[in-house]
Motif scaffolding. Structure first.
Motif, PDB file in Angstrom:
ATOM      1  N   GLU A  75      60.298  94.990 149.615  1.00 56.18           N
ATOM      2  CA  GLU A  75      60.090  94.600 148.218  1.00 56.18           C
ATOM      3  C   GLU A  75      61.394  94.536 147.433  1.00 56.18           C
ATOM      4  O   GLU A  75      61.556  93.718 146.535  1.00 56.18           O
ATOM      5  CB  GLU A  75      59.139  95.603 147.529  1.00 56.18           C
ATOM      6  CG  GLU A  75      57.751  95.672 148.144  1.00 56.18           C
ATOM      7  CD  GLU A  75      56.923  94.430 147.852  1.00 56.18           C
ATOM      8  OE1 GLU A  75      57.343  93.626 146.998  1.00 56.18           O
ATOM      9  OE2 GLU A  75      55.861  94.281 148.479  1.00 56.18           O
ATOM     10  N   HIS A  76      62.349  95.414 147.746  1.00 57.34           N
ATOM     11  CA  HIS A  76      63.589  95.495 146.972  1.00 57.34           C
ATOM     12  C   HIS A  76      64.789  95.494 147.926  1.00 57.34           C
ATOM     13  O   HIS A  76      65.385  96.550 148.182  1.00 57.34           O
ATOM     14  CB  HIS A  76      63.600  96.753 146.095  1.00 57.34           C
ATOM     15  CG  HIS A  76      62.480  96.811 145.105  1.00 57.34           C
ATOM     16  ND1 HIS A  76      61.319  97.517 145.325  1.00 57.34           N
ATOM     17  CD2 HIS A  76      62.340  96.206 143.890  1.00 57.34           C
ATOM     18  CE1 HIS A  76      60.519  97.365 144.283  1.00 57.34           C
ATOM     19  NE2 HIS A  76      61.107  96.578 143.401  1.00 57.34           N
ATOM     20  N   PRO A  77      65.149  94.329 148.451  1.00 65.92           N
ATOM     21  CA  PRO A  77      66.263  94.277 149.414  1.00 65.92           C
ATOM     22  C   PRO A  77      67.604  94.675 148.816  1.00 65.92           C
ATOM     23  O   PRO A  77      68.543  94.978 149.547  1.00 65.92           O
ATOM     24  CB  PRO A  77      66.279  92.809 149.858  1.00 65.92           C
ATOM     25  CG  PRO A  77      65.554  92.058 148.793  1.00 65.92           C
ATOM     26  CD  PRO A  77      64.544  93.001 148.231  1.00 65.92           C
ATOM     27  N   GLU A  78      67.692  94.698 147.472  1.00 66.22           N
ATOM     28  CA  GLU A  78      68.953  95.096 146.838  1.00 66.22           C
ATOM     29  C   GLU A  78      69.136  96.620 146.840  1.00 66.22           C
ATOM     30  O   GLU A  78      70.228  97.126 146.560  1.00 66.22           O
ATOM     31  CB  GLU A  78      69.016  94.568 145.401  1.00 66.22           C
ATOM     32  CG  GLU A  78      68.082  95.241 144.405  1.00 66.22           C
ATOM     33  CD  GLU A  78      66.633  94.737 144.458  1.00 66.22           C
ATOM     34  OE1 GLU A  78      65.842  95.129 143.583  1.00 66.22           O
ATOM     35  OE2 GLU A  78      66.311  93.948 145.377  1.00 66.22           O
ATOM     36  N   TYR A  79      68.070  97.378 147.162  1.00 63.72           N
ATOM     37  CA  TYR A  79      68.164  98.842 147.205  1.00 63.72           C
ATOM     38  C   TYR A  79      69.024  99.277 148.394  1.00 63.72           C
ATOM     39  O   TYR A  79      69.205  98.544 149.373  1.00 63.72           O
ATOM     40  CB  TYR A  79      66.779  99.476 147.374  1.00 63.72           C
ATOM     41  CG  TYR A  79      65.904  99.507 146.145  1.00 63.72           C
ATOM     42  CD1 TYR A  79      66.238  98.805 144.982  1.00 63.72           C
ATOM     43  CD2 TYR A  79      64.724 100.248 146.138  1.00 63.72           C
ATOM     44  CE1 TYR A  79      65.414  98.848 143.859  1.00 63.72           C
ATOM     45  CE2 TYR A  79      63.888 100.294 145.019  1.00 63.72           C
ATOM     46  CZ  TYR A  79      64.248  99.580 143.885  1.00 63.72           C
ATOM     47  OH  TYR A  79      63.436  99.618 142.786  1.00 63.72           O
ATOM     48  N   LEU A  80      69.533 100.529 148.314  1.00 63.92           N
ATOM     49  CA  LEU A  80      70.181 101.117 149.484  1.00 63.92           C
ATOM     50  C   LEU A  80      69.189 101.173 150.645  1.00 63.92           C
ATOM     51  O   LEU A  80      67.985 101.353 150.433  1.00 63.92           O
ATOM     52  CB  LEU A  80      70.686 102.524 149.173  1.00 63.92           C
ATOM     53  CG  LEU A  80      71.833 102.657 148.158  1.00 63.92           C
ATOM     54  CD1 LEU A  80      72.191 104.135 147.980  1.00 63.92           C
ATOM     55  CD2 LEU A  80      73.057 101.864 148.594  1.00 63.92           C
ATOM     56  N   THR A  81      69.697 101.056 151.870  1.00 60.47           N
ATOM     57  CA  THR A  81      68.812 101.021 153.044  1.00 60.47           C
ATOM     58  C   THR A  81      67.949 102.279 153.139  1.00 60.47           C
ATOM     59  O   THR A  81      66.768 102.206 153.496  1.00 60.47           O
ATOM     60  CB  THR A  81      69.661 100.856 154.322  1.00 60.47           C
ATOM     61  OG1 THR A  81      70.383  99.626 154.229  1.00 60.47           O
ATOM     62  CG2 THR A  81      68.784 100.827 155.563  1.00 60.47           C
ATOM     63  N   THR A  82      68.513 103.435 152.817  1.00 59.56           N
ATOM     64  CA  THR A  82      67.731 104.675 152.866  1.00 59.56           C
ATOM     65  C   THR A  82      66.531 104.625 151.911  1.00 59.56           C
ATOM     66  O   THR A  82      65.457 105.131 152.214  1.00 59.56           O
ATOM     67  CB  THR A  82      68.623 105.907 152.562  1.00 59.56           C
ATOM     68  OG1 THR A  82      67.848 107.080 152.722  1.00 59.56           O
ATOM     69  CG2 THR A  82      69.205 105.857 151.164  1.00 59.56           C
ATOM     70  N   ASP A  83      66.717 103.950 150.752  1.00 57.71           N
ATOM     71  CA  ASP A  83      65.610 103.822 149.793  1.00 57.71           C
ATOM     72  C   ASP A  83      64.577 102.804 150.260  1.00 57.71           C
ATOM     73  O   ASP A  83      63.379 102.957 150.011  1.00 57.71           O
ATOM     74  CB  ASP A  83      66.152 103.434 148.410  1.00 57.71           C
ATOM     75  CG  ASP A  83      67.061 104.511 147.826  1.00 57.71           C
ATOM     76  OD1 ASP A  83      66.804 105.702 148.101  1.00 57.71           O
ATOM     77  OD2 ASP A  83      68.033 104.162 147.127  1.00 57.71           O
ATOM     78  N   VAL A  84      65.044 101.762 150.953  1.00 55.93           N
ATOM     79  CA  VAL A  84      64.114 100.774 151.528  1.00 55.93           C
ATOM     80  C   VAL A  84      63.216 101.452 152.560  1.00 55.93           C
ATOM     81  O   VAL A  84      61.996 101.251 152.584  1.00 55.93           O
ATOM     82  CB  VAL A  84      64.892  99.591 152.159  1.00 55.93           C
ATOM     83  CG1 VAL A  84      63.964  98.740 153.030  1.00 55.93           C
ATOM     84  CG2 VAL A  84      65.531  98.732 151.076  1.00 55.93           C
ATOM     85  N   VAL A  85      63.818 102.282 153.417  1.00 56.79           N
ATOM     86  CA  VAL A  85      63.032 103.010 154.431  1.00 56.79           C
ATOM     87  C   VAL A  85      62.049 103.954 153.745  1.00 56.79           C
ATOM     88  O   VAL A  85      60.887 104.083 154.171  1.00 56.79           O
ATOM     89  CB  VAL A  85      63.960 103.791 155.392  1.00 56.79           C
ATOM     90  CG1 VAL A  85      63.134 104.660 156.339  1.00 56.79           C
ATOM     91  CG2 VAL A  85      64.830 102.828 156.187  1.00 56.79           C
ATOM     92  N   GLU A  86      62.467 104.586 152.667  1.00 55.23           N
ATOM     93  CA  GLU A  86      61.587 105.518 151.958  1.00 55.23           C
ATOM     94  C   GLU A  86      60.382 104.802 151.350  1.00 55.23           C
ATOM     95  O   GLU A  86      59.289 105.362 151.296  1.00 55.23           O
ATOM     96  CB  GLU A  86      62.360 106.260 150.866  1.00 55.23           C
ATOM     97  CG  GLU A  86      61.576 107.412 150.267  1.00 55.23           C
ATOM     98  CD  GLU A  86      62.432 108.323 149.404  1.00 55.23           C
ATOM     99  OE1 GLU A  86      61.857 109.247 148.798  1.00 55.23           O
ATOM    100  OE2 GLU A  86      63.651 108.114 149.348  1.00 55.23           O
ATOM    101  N   GLU A  87      60.576 103.559 150.890  1.00 47.94           N
ATOM    102  CA  GLU A  87      59.446 102.779 150.373  1.00 47.94           C
ATOM    103  C   GLU A  87      58.435 102.477 151.476  1.00 47.94           C
ATOM    104  O   GLU A  87      57.236 102.441 151.244  1.00 47.94           O
ATOM    105  CB  GLU A  87      59.943 101.460 149.770  1.00 47.94           C
ATOM    106  CG  GLU A  87      60.567 101.610 148.387  1.00 47.94           C
ATOM    107  CD  GLU A  87      60.731 100.275 147.703  1.00 47.94           C
ATOM    108  OE1 GLU A  87      61.117  99.301 148.378  1.00 47.94           O
ATOM    109  OE2 GLU A  87      60.449 100.189 146.495  1.00 47.94           O
ATOM    110  N   ILE A  88      58.938 102.269 152.688  1.00 47.44           N
ATOM    111  CA  ILE A  88      58.068 101.978 153.822  1.00 47.44           C
ATOM    112  C   ILE A  88      57.364 103.249 154.303  1.00 47.44           C
ATOM    113  O   ILE A  88      56.169 103.244 154.606  1.00 47.44           O
ATOM    114  CB  ILE A  88      58.898 101.373 154.988  1.00 47.44           C
ATOM    115  CG1 ILE A  88      59.435  99.987 154.585  1.00 47.44           C
ATOM    116  CG2 ILE A  88      58.059 101.259 156.255  1.00 47.44           C
ATOM    117  CD1 ILE A  88      60.495  99.456 155.537  1.00 47.44           C
ATOM    118  N   TYR A  89      58.108 104.350 154.340  1.00 51.80           N
ATOM    119  CA  TYR A  89      57.591 105.596 154.905  1.00 51.80           C
ATOM    120  C   TYR A  89      58.104 106.774 154.067  1.00 51.80           C
ATOM    121  O   TYR A  89      59.134 107.383 154.396  1.00 51.80           O
ATOM    122  CB  TYR A  89      58.054 105.706 156.364  1.00 51.80           C
ATOM    123  CG  TYR A  89      57.464 106.856 157.146  1.00 51.80           C
ATOM    124  CD1 TYR A  89      56.239 107.435 156.796  1.00 51.80           C
ATOM    125  CD2 TYR A  89      58.140 107.362 158.250  1.00 51.80           C
ATOM    126  CE1 TYR A  89      55.722 108.491 157.517  1.00 51.80           C
ATOM    127  CE2 TYR A  89      57.620 108.412 158.989  1.00 51.80           C
ATOM    128  CZ  TYR A  89      56.405 108.975 158.612  1.00 51.80           C
ATOM    129  OH  TYR A  89      55.879 110.021 159.317  1.00 51.80           O
TER     130      TYR A  89
END
Length: 492
Positions: A75-89
Motif C-alpha cells: 500500500e505504501h511503497p515509499e515507506y521504509l522496508t521494515t514498515d512495509v513488512v510490518e503492514e503485511i505481518y
C-alpha cells in the motif's frame, strides 16, 4: 499435515457462458511443495482466488489451514522496508525476518531503505521472506520469477526447496525442477496431480500422448475395417434373403428355411461388427483430449546481403552521467541466436535499445548494417489495445499467419474477437511474439519475451525458432530456453 479437499468444483466468471472448472475433484496435502502449471488463461490464478474465498462457486473446498497469497499488495511503497513488512505481518519478529533474508542473500540494511528504492529482485525476496514468516499457513505463490535474473532464480529455488507447504505458479522449467515435489496441472479437459518435479511430469505426459496417438491411429483403422466389413456382410445377407423367393440354377426348389437361417446369421454378424465399431468410436473419443498440438507454420525471414549484421567494440552506454554498461564487445552474424545475459541492472536492455536505434549516449565503436530491418519485442505491453485484425493491419503483417501463430500458442477463436487490452499478461506477450515472427526482418531483438508466458507455449516458441532459425538477439532468464535456443552467449 492436513488435507485440502476439492470436490465437484464448478466455476465461471460472471457474464461468461464457459466454465473454467466443471465438476473438478482432487485432494492436496499441505506438506507438499506443489508446482502449478497450465496454459495461460486456464485458471491457475482463478483457482488460488477460489481458495482465498474471493469468488462464489458451486461444489466444495474444505481445508483446515489459512491461505496466504504472494505477491502481497504494498500500500505504501515509499515507506521504509521494515514498515512495509510490518503492514503485511504486524506481529513479525525482526530476527526471524533477518534469518530469512540471510538465506536469500539479502543484506538486512534494505530494511532501513524506502521499499520503492529496492530493485525488483530485492523487493521480490523481501516479500517472499515476509511470506514464510507466517507459520501454519498454506502459501499461494504466483509467478515470483518474473523480475529475477538467472542467479536470483537459482537462489530463490534453493530457498523454496528448503520450505514446504505451498503452491507455486511458475513457467520456468528449471526453477520448478529445483523446488517442487508434486505437480498440479490444469489440462485441456481435467486437473491432475502427479508426484515428482516438472521434468517427471512432462516425461509422463509425453509418454501418455504418444500412447494415445498410437491408440488413436489403431482405432481409426479398426473403425474403417469394421465399417467396411459390416457393410459387406449386410449386403450379403440381403442378397441371400432375396434368393428365398427364387429357384436354384438347377431348377430345384429353394430351401427357404436354410436360406433364412443363413441370412439371419449374416445379419447378426453384421450387427456384431457395428457394435464393435461403435465401441471403438467411443473409445477413440476419450483419447487426445489433453494433447497440446497444432499445425506447423511457415515463417519467412529476410536474408541480409552481408554475413555480419551488427558489431560492438568496447561499447559503454550512458544514461545522463550514469554508465550502465562498460566495454562491451560482440558481433551478430547472420543465423546466430545470441543470449545476452547478466545481472539485473547490468545494461542488457540499454544495449538492445542502442541496437534498435534509440538515441543513447555511448562510447566505443558501434556499427550496424545499412537498411537492416529489425523486429523488436519489448518488455512493456501496456500500449496494446484494439482487436487483433486492426493490430495486424496497423503493423503491416499477414493477418492469417499472425493468427495462426496465436492459435498455436493456445488462443481460442473467441479470443480473436476481444480487445487486446483485456488479455492476460501472458496473452499480451504472445501477441508481441506472434507479431515479431510475422514480420519480415533480418534481425529479431527480444527483451525478456517469456514473462508470464506458460511453459508449453515456451516450448512451442522454442520449436518455431529452431525450425526456422531466424537471426535473434535476446535477453531471457529462463535457463532451459536459453540452453535450448542459443548458439552463442554474451555475458555482461
Amino acid at each position: 499435515m492436513s488435507l485440502i479437499n476439492v470436490s465437484n468444483l464448478t466455476f465461471a466468471h460472471e457474464g461468461s457462458y464457459d466454465n473454467i472448472f466443471e465438476n473438478v475433484s482432487f485432494q492436496l496435502d499441505t506438506s507438499w511443495k506443489l508446482g502449478f502449471t497450465g496454459r495461460n488463461g486456464r485458471g491457475k490464478t482463478t483457482f488460488m482466488n477460489l481458495l482465498l474465498g474471493k469468488y462464489e462457486y458451486s461444489g466444495h473446498i474444505s481445508a483446515n489451514v489459512t491461505f496466504e497469497y504472494f505477491p502481497f499488495r504494498v500500500e505504501h511503497p515509499e515507506y521504509l522496508t521494515t514498515d512495509v513488512v510490518e503492514e503485511i505481518y504486524p506481529d513479525y519478529q525482526q530476527w526471524e525476518l533477518v534469518r530469512e533474508l540471510t538465506l536469500l542473500q539479502v543484506s538486512d540494511d534494505v530494511l532501513y531503505r524506502p521499499f520503492n528504492t529496492l530493485s525488483n529482485g530485492e523487493q521480490t525476496k523481501v516479500l517472499l521472506a515476509a511470506l514464510f514468516l507466517k507459520e501454519d499457513s498454506f502459501l499461494l505463490i504466483d509467478e515470483p520469477t518474473n523480475h529475477l535474473d538467472m542467479n536470483a532464480r537459482k537462489l530463490v529455488s534453493q530457498y523454496l526447496n528448503s520450505k514446504s507447504g505451498f503452491i507455486l505458479v511458475s513457467h520456468d522449467r528449471t526453477f520448478l525442477d529445483h523446488c517442487v515435489d508434486h505437480i498440479l496441472s490444469i489440462n485441456r479437459t481435467n486437473i491432475e496431480i502427479q508426484k515428482g518435479n516438472f521434468s517427471d511430469w512432462w516425461e509422463n505426459k509425453e509418454r501418455q500422448d504418444q500412447f494415445e496417438l498410437a491408440e488413436n491411429d489403431k482405432l481409426k483403422k479398426d473403425i474403417k475395417r469394421l465399417s467396411e466389413a459390416a457393410k459387406r456382410t449386410n449386403n450379403w445377407s440381403h442378397e441371400v434373403e432375396k434368393t428365398k423367393n427364387g429357384t436354384r440354377n438347377s431348377g430345384s426348389k429353394v430351401d427357404k428355411g436354410y436360406i433364412g437361417h443363413k441370412a439371419a446369421k449374416m445379419m447378426k454378424r453384421s450387427k456384431s461388427m457395428e457394435q464393435r465399431q461403435q465401441s471403438a468410436i467411443e473409445e477413440k473419443s476419450t483419447l487426445l483430449k489433453n494433447i497440446e498440438s497444432s499445425d506447423s507454420l511457415k515463417l519467412e525471414q529476410l536474408v541480409y546481403h552481408k554475413p555480419q549484421l551488427v558489431e560492438l567494440e568496447r561499447v559503454s552506454v550512458y544514461y545522463g552521467d550514469k554508465q550502465v554498461c562498460t566495454d562491451v564487445s560482440f558481433t551478430i552474424e547472420q543465423g546466430e541466436r545470441i543470449a545476452l545475459s547478466g545481472r539485473n541492472g547490468s545494461g542488457k536492455s540499454s544495449l538492445l535499445k542502442l541496437i534498435i536505434g534509440e538515441e543513447l549516449s555511448y562510447t566505443g565503436t558501434f556499427r550496424k548494417g545499412s537498411n537492416l530491418k529489425i523486429s523488436y519485442v519489448s518488455q512493456d505491453t501496456s500500449h496494446l489495445r484494439g482487436n487483433l485484425t486492426d493490430y495486424a493491419r496497423e503493423h503491416g503483417i499477414d493477418e492469417s499467419l499472425f493468427k495462426a501463430i496465436l492459435r498455436k500458442l493456445d488462443f481460442s477463436r473467441i479470443q480473436f474477437e476481444k480487445d487486446i487490452s483485456s488479455f492476460s499478461g501472458g496473452q499480451k506477450k504472445k501477441v508481441l511474439i506472434a507479431k515479431s515472427l510475422s514480420e519480415k526482418a533480418h534481425l529479431h531483438i527480444w527483451d525478456e519475451p517469456l514473462n508470464f508466458i506458460d511453459v508449453i507455449s515456451r516450448m512451442q516458441i522454442e520449436e518455431l525458432l529452431l525450425e526456422h532459425s531466424p537471426t535473434i538477439l535476446f535477453v531471457e532468464h529462463d535457463r532451459a530456453f536459453c540452453e535450448n535456443i542459443a548458439t552463442k552467449f554474451v555475458e555482461l
